[in-house]
Design a protein around this motif. Structure first.
Motif, PDB file in Angstrom:
ATOM      1  N   THR A 107      -4.398  -1.861  -3.401  1.00 47.67           N
ATOM      2  CA  THR A 107      -3.373  -2.314  -4.344  1.00 47.67           C
ATOM      3  C   THR A 107      -3.819  -3.548  -5.123  1.00 47.67           C
ATOM      4  OG1 THR A 107      -1.667  -1.459  -2.845  1.00 47.67           O
ATOM      5  CG2 THR A 107      -0.957  -2.989  -4.547  1.00 47.67           C
ATOM      6  N   VAL A 108      -4.324  -4.552  -4.412  1.00 54.57           N
ATOM      7  CA  VAL A 108      -4.686  -5.805  -5.070  1.00 54.57           C
ATOM      8  C   VAL A 108      -5.946  -5.636  -5.918  1.00 54.57           C
ATOM      9  CG1 VAL A 108      -5.236  -8.245  -4.718  1.00 54.57           C
ATOM     10  CG2 VAL A 108      -3.600  -7.107  -3.214  1.00 54.57           C
ATOM     11  N   ALA A 109      -6.943  -4.900  -5.391  1.00 57.81           N
ATOM     12  CA  ALA A 109      -8.164  -4.685  -6.168  1.00 57.81           C
ATOM     13  C   ALA A 109      -7.859  -3.889  -7.436  1.00 57.81           C
ATOM     14  CB  ALA A 109      -9.208  -3.958  -5.327  1.00 57.81           C
ATOM     15  N   GLY A 110      -6.911  -2.971  -7.347  1.00 57.94           N
ATOM     16  CA  GLY A 110      -6.493  -2.233  -8.537  1.00 57.94           C
ATOM     17  C   GLY A 110      -5.891  -3.153  -9.580  1.00 57.94           C
TER      18      GLY A 110
ATOM     19  N   ARG B 171      -7.980   8.049 -11.872  1.00 62.14           N
ATOM     20  CA  ARG B 171      -7.143   7.104 -12.629  1.00 62.14           C
ATOM     21  C   ARG B 171      -6.924   5.806 -11.865  1.00 62.14           C
ATOM     22  NH1 ARG B 171      -4.177  11.913 -13.630  1.00 62.14           N
ATOM     23  NH2 ARG B 171      -2.691  11.341 -11.990  1.00 62.14           N
ATOM     24  N   ASN B 172      -7.077   5.854 -10.527  1.00 64.68           N
ATOM     25  CA  ASN B 172      -6.842   4.682  -9.681  1.00 64.68           C
ATOM     26  C   ASN B 172      -8.020   4.517  -8.721  1.00 64.68           C
ATOM     27  OD1 ASN B 172      -3.724   4.202 -10.302  1.00 64.68           O
ATOM     28  ND2 ASN B 172      -4.008   6.398  -9.978  1.00 64.68           N
ATOM     29  N   PRO B 173      -9.198   4.167  -9.246  1.00 64.18           N
ATOM     30  CA  PRO B 173     -10.403   4.167  -8.404  1.00 64.18           C
ATOM     31  C   PRO B 173     -10.356   3.208  -7.226  1.00 64.18           C
ATOM     32  CG  PRO B 173     -10.817   3.131 -10.550  1.00 64.18           C
ATOM     33  CD  PRO B 173      -9.481   3.800 -10.641  1.00 64.18           C
ATOM     34  N   ALA B 174      -9.532   2.152  -7.306  1.00 63.82           N
ATOM     35  CA  ALA B 174      -9.454   1.223  -6.176  1.00 63.82           C
ATOM     36  C   ALA B 174      -8.879   1.886  -4.932  1.00 63.82           C
ATOM     37  CB  ALA B 174      -8.596   0.014  -6.558  1.00 63.82           C
TER      38      ALA B 174
END
Length: 319
Positions: A152-155, A244-247
């Motif tokens: 979540t945070v890295a995204g 779309r959300n690689p993190a």
């Protein structure tokens, strides 16, 4: 130890987030980023698992599901969780053709394990047990909080860096700390730094989950076989949500972004071949002979959900 790792990780990612805010907006930007990061950390701790489940359209299932494959999947997860001394997790399926799986939740009492429909279609029952035992090992080792919060945070850091890329230019660049060169540096280095933080906590965690999962399922060879099949399929079957959300890719048992060469730059997963060798060595110490995947003519009933998916590959057997 896991709480210490989570605190250290949050501190590192928060520092990155605040640093980006400073480069973009000076002291004001730093303060805004600090407040946003604090709120984001609170939301991540309590709700990151729900965010991830919703993102992947995970659908809870139970023993009453009309599909026999799903009922067996639920029964096996329940049985292995009991054997591992864990509370029953939320058990879900994800409408996606790429075979993969992940676990999430801030603790064993609030955990969820998810398998894609592609996984249930493609693997044998023993292989699915091995994969889900690996996910239960993450729950048992209390890895899921760290994994989910990181995703979540890295995204958010990657999104902020993208914001800098598209909106960082302008006449006031010279007035920003670092000027235009600082903006360019953060666009390049922030995602790299976030990726390195993820990588540092992920590879050893996967080896340990493989080991504990193999012990929970009692069959290291089944997990090794599953990893090889999943890795081969992930290279050619795209997971659109992960792209779309690689993190969030670090959550999965095999990197869902493996089909894109650039994504391997900061892979959070060890090489599959190394994991397979470690599992084979574990099997030898347990007195279990190596095995090859055995294919039968009959295919299992395809797994379907209420959400349309693309056509399935030819299914594998259930043992």
């Amino acid at each position: 130890m896991n709480h210490l790792k989570t605190f250290t990780l949050l501190a590192a990612l928060t520092a990155l987030f605040v640093g980006i805010g400073y480069l973009l907006g000076g002291t004001t930007g730093m303060l805004i980023a600090f407040v946003v990061a604090g709120g984001m950390n609170l939301v991540s701790y309590w709700n990151a698992d729900k965010i991830v489940l919703k993102m992947y359209r995970a659908q809870p299932v139970d023993e009453q599901h009309p599909n026999a494959v799903v009922r067996a999947y639920v029964a096996d997860v329940v049985q292995m969780a009991q054997g591992a001394g864990l509370p029953r997790p939320v058990i879900a399926i994800i409408p996606n053709d790429q075979p993969n799986a992940f676990a999430t939740g801030r603790n064993p009492q609030n955990a969820a394990v998810c398998a894609t429909t592609g996984l249930l279609d493609m693997l044998t029952r023993d292989e699915i047990r091995g994969v889900m035992a690996h996910e239960l090992a993450h729950v048992k080792n209390r890895d899921t909080l760290t994994m989910t919060v990181t995703a979540t945070v890295a995204g958010a850091i990657a999104a902020l860096a993208n914001f800098a890329m598209f909106f960082g230019g302008g006449n006031d660049d010279e007035e920003r700390p670092g000027g235009i060169f600082g903006t360019l540096a953060l666009m390049i280095l922030a995602p790299m730094a976030a990726g390195l933080v993820q990588m540092a906590i992920s590879r050893g965690r996967e080896y340990e989950a493989d080991r504990v999962g193999a012990e929970i399922a009692g069959d290291p060879g089944a997990l090794a076989s599953a990893l090889q099949k999943i890795d081969a399929s992930a290279r050619r079957i795209v997971n659109p949500t992960a792209e779309r959300n690689p993190a969030s890719g670090q959550l999965f048992i095999i990197n869902p972004l493996a089909g894109r060469g650039a994504d391997n730059l900061f892979s959070t997963h060890p090489a599959t071949g190394n994991r397979v060798r470690a599992l084979m060595e574990l099997g030898a110490t347990m007195g279990i002979a190596p095995r090859r995947p055995v294919f039968a003519e009959a295919a299992p009933q395809p797994v379907t959900t209420s959400v349309p998916t693309t056509p399935k590959l030819k299914s594998g057997p259930w043992g």
